[in-house]
Design a protein around this motif. Structure first.
Motif, PDB file in Angstrom:
ATOM      1  N   GLY A 199      25.718  14.800  46.959  1.00 44.37           N
ATOM      2  CA  GLY A 199      26.124  14.268  48.138  1.00 44.37           C
ATOM      3  C   GLY A 199      26.363  15.172  49.187  1.00 44.37           C
ATOM      4  O   GLY A 199      25.372  16.062  49.596  1.00 44.37           O
ATOM      5  N   LEU A 200      27.414  15.403  50.067  1.00 42.18           N
ATOM      6  CA  LEU A 200      27.626  16.140  51.113  1.00 42.18           C
ATOM      7  C   LEU A 200      27.390  17.663  50.634  1.00 42.18           C
ATOM      8  O   LEU A 200      27.344  18.309  51.691  1.00 42.18           O
ATOM      9  CB  LEU A 200      28.837  15.612  51.824  1.00 42.18           C
ATOM     10  CG  LEU A 200      28.915  14.550  52.531  1.00 42.18           C
ATOM     11  CD1 LEU A 200      30.258  13.919  52.979  1.00 42.18           C
ATOM     12  CD2 LEU A 200      28.152  14.413  53.594  1.00 42.18           C
ATOM     13  N   ALA A 201      27.876  17.961  49.610  1.00 44.69           N
ATOM     14  CA  ALA A 201      28.000  19.362  49.043  1.00 44.69           C
ATOM     15  C   ALA A 201      26.605  20.064  49.251  1.00 44.69           C
ATOM     16  O   ALA A 201      26.520  21.169  49.419  1.00 44.69           O
ATOM     17  CB  ALA A 201      28.458  19.300  47.592  1.00 44.69           C
ATOM     18  N   ASN A 202      25.433  19.161  49.190  1.00 44.62           N
ATOM     19  CA  ASN A 202      24.179  19.645  49.568  1.00 44.62           C
ATOM     20  C   ASN A 202      23.871  20.358  50.932  1.00 44.62           C
ATOM     21  O   ASN A 202      23.106  21.289  50.903  1.00 44.62           O
ATOM     22  CB  ASN A 202      22.974  18.570  49.063  1.00 44.62           C
ATOM     23  CG  ASN A 202      22.867  18.343  47.642  1.00 44.62           C
ATOM     24  OD1 ASN A 202      23.332  19.124  47.046  1.00 44.62           O
ATOM     25  ND2 ASN A 202      22.352  17.137  47.458  1.00 44.62           N
ATOM     26  N   VAL A 234      36.421  18.144  56.748  1.00 45.88           N
ATOM     27  CA  VAL A 234      37.464  17.885  55.585  1.00 45.88           C
ATOM     28  C   VAL A 234      36.964  16.313  55.518  1.00 45.88           C
ATOM     29  O   VAL A 234      37.099  15.703  56.492  1.00 45.88           O
ATOM     30  CB  VAL A 234      38.869  17.941  56.213  1.00 45.88           C
ATOM     31  CG1 VAL A 234      39.799  17.490  55.146  1.00 45.88           C
ATOM     32  CG2 VAL A 234      39.191  19.403  56.555  1.00 45.88           C
ATOM     33  N   VAL A 235      36.770  15.873  54.252  1.00 46.74           N
ATOM     34  CA  VAL A 235      36.168  14.492  53.869  1.00 46.74           C
ATOM     35  C   VAL A 235      36.970  14.271  52.430  1.00 46.74           C
ATOM     36  O   VAL A 235      37.738  14.888  51.842  1.00 46.74           O
ATOM     37  CB  VAL A 235      34.813  14.667  53.730  1.00 46.74           C
ATOM     38  CG1 VAL A 235      34.052  15.022  54.779  1.00 46.74           C
ATOM     39  CG2 VAL A 235      34.469  15.300  52.582  1.00 46.74           C
ATOM     40  N   ARG A 236      37.092  13.025  52.417  1.00 45.85           N
ATOM     41  CA  ARG A 236      37.727  11.903  51.410  1.00 45.85           C
ATOM     42  C   ARG A 236      36.906  12.149  50.139  1.00 45.85           C
ATOM     43  O   ARG A 236      37.335  12.239  49.069  1.00 45.85           O
ATOM     44  CB  ARG A 236      37.818  10.659  51.908  1.00 45.85           C
ATOM     45  CG  ARG A 236      39.201  10.746  52.776  1.00 45.85           C
ATOM     46  CD  ARG A 236      39.618   9.189  53.147  1.00 45.85           C
ATOM     47  NE  ARG A 236      40.697   9.054  53.957  1.00 45.85           N
ATOM     48  CZ  ARG A 236      40.646   9.027  55.227  1.00 45.85           C
ATOM     49  NH1 ARG A 236      39.416   9.472  55.982  1.00 45.85           N
ATOM     50  NH2 ARG A 236      41.935   9.040  56.080  1.00 45.85           N
ATOM     51  N   LEU A 264      37.015  20.411  51.160  1.00 49.56           N
ATOM     52  CA  LEU A 264      36.978  20.949  52.484  1.00 49.56           C
ATOM     53  C   LEU A 264      35.258  21.509  52.416  1.00 49.56           C
ATOM     54  O   LEU A 264      35.049  22.008  51.301  1.00 49.56           O
ATOM     55  CB  LEU A 264      37.836  22.468  52.367  1.00 49.56           C
ATOM     56  CG  LEU A 264      37.043  23.363  53.533  1.00 49.56           C
ATOM     57  CD1 LEU A 264      38.482  23.334  54.646  1.00 49.56           C
ATOM     58  CD2 LEU A 264      37.181  24.762  52.927  1.00 49.56           C
ATOM     59  N   LEU A 265      34.627  21.350  53.436  1.00 52.40           N
ATOM     60  CA  LEU A 265      33.305  21.871  53.382  1.00 52.40           C
ATOM     61  C   LEU A 265      32.906  22.621  54.447  1.00 52.40           C
ATOM     62  O   LEU A 265      33.410  22.521  55.731  1.00 52.40           O
ATOM     63  CB  LEU A 265      32.297  20.612  53.846  1.00 52.40           C
ATOM     64  CG  LEU A 265      32.439  19.300  52.752  1.00 52.40           C
ATOM     65  CD1 LEU A 265      31.866  18.321  53.309  1.00 52.40           C
ATOM     66  CD2 LEU A 265      31.823  19.767  51.443  1.00 52.40           C
ATOM     67  N   MET A 266      32.008  23.861  54.263  1.00 53.42           N
ATOM     68  CA  MET A 266      31.965  25.001  55.376  1.00 53.42           C
ATOM     69  C   MET A 266      30.437  25.381  55.422  1.00 53.42           C
ATOM     70  O   MET A 266      29.808  25.382  54.201  1.00 53.42           O
ATOM     71  CB  MET A 266      32.802  26.092  55.176  1.00 53.42           C
ATOM     72  CG  MET A 266      34.095  25.823  55.109  1.00 53.42           C
ATOM     73  SD  MET A 266      35.311  27.380  54.899  1.00 53.42           S
ATOM     74  CE  MET A 266      34.748  28.528  56.205  1.00 53.42           C
ATOM     75  N   ARG A 267      29.838  25.481  56.487  1.00 52.84           N
ATOM     76  CA  ARG A 267      28.590  26.209  56.504  1.00 52.84           C
ATOM     77  C   ARG A 267      28.457  27.086  57.837  1.00 52.84           C
ATOM     78  O   ARG A 267      29.039  26.834  58.821  1.00 52.84           O
ATOM     79  CB  ARG A 267      27.614  25.210  56.429  1.00 52.84           C
ATOM     80  CG  ARG A 267      27.407  24.496  57.795  1.00 52.84           C
ATOM     81  CD  ARG A 267      26.096  23.513  57.584  1.00 52.84           C
ATOM     82  NE  ARG A 267      26.465  22.194  58.644  1.00 52.84           N
ATOM     83  CZ  ARG A 267      26.291  21.058  58.610  1.00 52.84           C
ATOM     84  NH1 ARG A 267      25.959  20.695  57.517  1.00 52.84           N
ATOM     85  NH2 ARG A 267      26.445  20.276  59.339  1.00 52.84           N
ATOM     86  N   LYS A 268      27.751  28.178  57.775  1.00 53.43           N
ATOM     87  CA  LYS A 268      27.559  29.032  58.962  1.00 53.43           C
ATOM     88  C   LYS A 268      26.315  28.499  59.810  1.00 53.43           C
ATOM     89  O   LYS A 268      25.302  27.805  59.443  1.00 53.43           O
ATOM     90  CB  LYS A 268      27.296  30.288  58.378  1.00 53.43           C
ATOM     91  CG  LYS A 268      28.516  31.166  57.679  1.00 53.43           C
ATOM     92  CD  LYS A 268      28.051  32.518  57.227  1.00 53.43           C
ATOM     93  CE  LYS A 268      29.368  33.083  56.455  1.00 53.43           C
ATOM     94  NZ  LYS A 268      29.134  34.007  55.909  1.00 53.43           N
TER      95      LYS A 268
END
Length: 165
Positions: free
Chosen positions: A104-107, A63-65, A161-165
Motif C-alpha cells: 500500500g502507501l508504505a511502498n 499521518v494516515v489511518r 507516520l510516513l516519511m520520505r526525502k
C-alpha cells in the motif's frame, strides 16, 4: 459507513535542529522541523540508524489511518453485513500488510511507523494554536500549529507516520 479521509495530515518539512539538547539515546535522534506551507512545527523522535536526517534536509511527512485506503471502504461494507463477508458473500481473508506483496502507501515512503494519538492540547486558545501528541512505540511526536490543520486528529486513534526525502 465511515466518511472520514484516510489522510489525517500531510506537509513538507525542513529540519532546523537535530538533537539540540544532546543525544540521549544511541540509536534515536530528536529532530525539530518547520513546515513550508502550513507553518506547522514538528518535534519527532526518529530511529537515526534506520533513517538518518541532517539539519537543513527537507522531507515529506504524512499521518494516515491506514496503509490501504481502498481497503477501509471494503471492510466497512463487510462489517455492515455482520458476517465478515463482502458484498458478494465472499469471506474476507485478512493478512498483515507487511506480509502482503503490495504494501500500500508504505511502498511510496522510506520510513514508516505505527502508533497512536494520545493527547490533543488546545489550551492556548488565544493564539489559535494547538498541539497533537503521538506515540510510536516510545518514539514520540508533537505536531503544533493551527487547529484547522489538525481538525482530523482523534485521540486514541491508531495511525501510521510516513516519511520520505
Amino acid at each position: 459507513m465511515d466518511e472520514r479521509s484516510n489522510i489525517i495530515f500531510e506537509d513538507r518539512f525542513t529540519v532546523s535542529d537535530v538533537d539540540k539538547d544532546g543525544k540521549k539515546f544511541d540509536r534515536v535522534s530528536r529532530i525539530v522541523a518547520t513546515s513550508r506551507e502550513l507553518n506547522m512545527h514538528l518535534t519527532l523522535d526518529i530511529a537515526s540508524e534506520l533513517y538518518p536526517v541532517a539539519e537543513g534536509e527537507a522531507f515529506a511527512l504524512a499521518v494516515v489511518r491506514s496503509l490501504t485506503p481502498d481497503q477501509d471502504a471494503k471492510d466497512a461494507a463487510a462489517d455492515e453485513n455482520g458476517d465478515g463477508a463482502d458484498d458478494e458473500g465472499n469471506r474476507k481473508v485478512r493478512r498483515e500488510l507487511w506480509r502482503a506483496p503490495d504494501q500500500g502507501l508504505a511502498n511510496d515512503y522510506d520510513y514508516v511507523m505505527h502508533g497512536k494519538i494520545y493527547k490533543f492540547d488546545d489550551s492556548q486558545k488565544g493564539d489559535n494554536m494547538t498541539t497533537a501528541y503521538f506515540s510510536f512505540g516510545g518514539l514520540l511526536m508533537a505536531l503544533r500549529g493551527s487547529y484547522r490543520h489538525l481538525a482530523n486528529v482523534v485521540v486514541g486513534e491508531n495511525v501510521y507516520l510516513l516519511m520520505r526525502k
